[in-house]
Design an enzyme around this catalytic site. Structure first.
Site, short mmCIF file in Angstrom:
data_model
loop_
_atom_site.label_atom_id
_atom_site.label_comp_id
_atom_site.label_asym_id
_atom_site.label_seq_id
_atom_site.Cartn_x
_atom_site.Cartn_y
_atom_site.Cartn_z
N VAL A 1 -3.72 -5.35 9.75
CA VAL A 1 -2.72 -4.88 9.19
C VAL A 1 -3.44 -4.44 7.94
O VAL A 1 -4.25 -4.91 7.61
CB VAL A 1 -1.45 -5.08 8.92
CG1 VAL A 1 -0.93 -4.73 7.85
CG2 VAL A 1 -1.15 -5.65 9.76
N TYR B 1 3.51 -12.72 5.23
CA TYR B 1 2.27 -12.20 4.74
C TYR B 1 1.94 -13.05 3.86
O TYR B 1 2.67 -12.88 2.81
CB TYR B 1 2.51 -10.83 4.14
CG TYR B 1 1.32 -10.11 3.56
CD1 TYR B 1 0.67 -10.32 3.68
CD2 TYR B 1 1.78 -8.40 3.10
CE1 TYR B 1 -0.93 -9.64 2.56
CE2 TYR B 1 1.12 -8.03 2.29
CZ TYR B 1 -0.41 -8.54 2.48
OH TYR B 1 -1.67 -7.77 1.74
N THR C 1 0.66 -0.95 -0.36
CA THR C 1 0.05 -0.07 0.32
C THR C 1 0.56 1.83 0.22
O THR C 1 0.53 2.28 -0.80
CB THR C 1 -1.15 0.50 1.21
OG1 THR C 1 -1.90 -1.17 1.22
CG2 THR C 1 -1.45 1.05 0.90
N LYS D 1 -0.16 -12.31 8.69
CA LYS D 1 -0.90 -11.51 7.88
C LYS D 1 -1.77 -11.52 7.35
O LYS D 1 -1.17 -12.57 5.39
CB LYS D 1 -0.01 -10.42 7.54
CG LYS D 1 -1.45 -9.39 6.93
CD LYS D 1 -0.58 -8.47 5.70
CE LYS D 1 -1.44 -7.12 5.13
NZ LYS D 1 -1.00 -5.90 4.76
#
Length: 302
Positions: free
Chosen positions: A210, A139, A53, A168
């Protein structure tokens, strides 16, 4: 299993922070410091920087380091640095730098595009984690990487690698997450990696999120966690319903996460510039839509 419902290493609600650029498209460290402080003041207990992001694919290594250092110096909450790439040696290099820059931990995404076999994925995570003393968050986002991390690989990583301490989860599969927590929950903290899946994942043991929308929704996420863990599931569902328009707004074909979040930040008085190509500026109507989403959300107590 972590029965205290509290993260052991990082914050509970953490924004995956956008990276501010100036009018020329250059990294704006002053804006990054201002944004980081603003996010913490508005309910974030940790920040993830220089990750997807935050447009990590278009940051140079020097920019990434400058950004991690600037944000780590600006706030007192944990700053988790995005150091995962599809190149293990490059990921190790970035990970080794993170500690001296002030990061409290690193987040490492599964190798993307080259779609290695599970043996390569496991070796990648082990090598990166062994290169640092910092806590590591794994992740998994198969919709973007092209390869899901297998359950047996995750279990070995959680059990065998002491500093792999968090996961995550952006797989959209709460049943699989429940299995991981049941088998190895004492070794890792589960985080939602998809805002809309946070409440379902909370039910199977998630201790945090997150988040992309936590740029503006963090206080509501905090209330949802508090309600759920105090046993008021009905209130948690109500808060989740209030958040649905934000989740739907954040990502669409014409304006993906970083574009939309930057538009919303401008709406809320936090100038962060536009994205770098290949992400274009958000269409003009996105800021208007963001104002409507915010106005509707802010009518609910937080």
């Amino acid at each position: 299993m972590n029965t205290a419902h509290q993260p052991r290493h990082f914050g509970r609600v953490m924004s995956a922070m956008v990276t501010p650029f100036d009018a020329r498209g250059e990294l704006d460290l002053d804006a990054a410091r201002r944004l980081a402080k603003w996010l913490v003041e508005h309910g974030n207990e940790g920040l993830v920087v220089a990750a997807t992001t935050g447009e990590s694919p278009v940051l140079s290594d020097a920019e990434r380091c400058d950004l991690i250092r600037a944000v780590s110096e600006a706030v007192t909450v944990p700053v988790v640095a995005g150091t995962g790439t599809y190149d293990t040696r490059h990921s190790i290099e970035l990970t080794r730098q993170a500690k001296s820059l002030g990061a409290a931990g690193v987040i490492v995404v599964g190798p993307y595009y080259n779609r290695p076999p599970q043996s390569g994925i496991e070796a990648h995570f082990r090598a990166v984690a062994e290169s640092t003393s910092l806590p590591v968050m794994v992740y998994d986002v198969p919709g973007r990487t092209g390869r899901r991390i297998a359950e047996d690989v995750l279990l070995r990583l959680f059990r065998d690698v002491p500093n792999i301490v968090a996961f995550k989860d952006a797989t959209g599969d709460p049943a699989a997450a429940a299995g991981l927590v049941a088998q190895a929950g004492q070794h890792f903290d589960l985080y939602s990696g998809d805002d809309a899946m946070t409440l379902p994942l909370m039910a199977v043991g998630a201790v945090g999120v997150v988040s992309t929308t936590a740029h503006w929704t963090a206080p509501w996420f905090q209330r949802m966690f508090n309600a759920f863990h105090s046993g008021d599931v009905a209130q948690a569902r109500e808060i989740n319903a209030q958040l649905l328009p934000s989740f739907q707004f954040a990502n669409r074909d014409t304006s993906v996460f970083a574009m939309t979040i930057k538009a919303m930040m401008r709406t809320l008085g936090q100038p962060v510039g536009d994205c770098r190509l290949p992400l274009p500026p958000a269409p003009p109507e996105v800021e208007q839509q963001g104002r409507a989403v915010w106005d509707a959300l802010s009518r609910h107590p937080h």
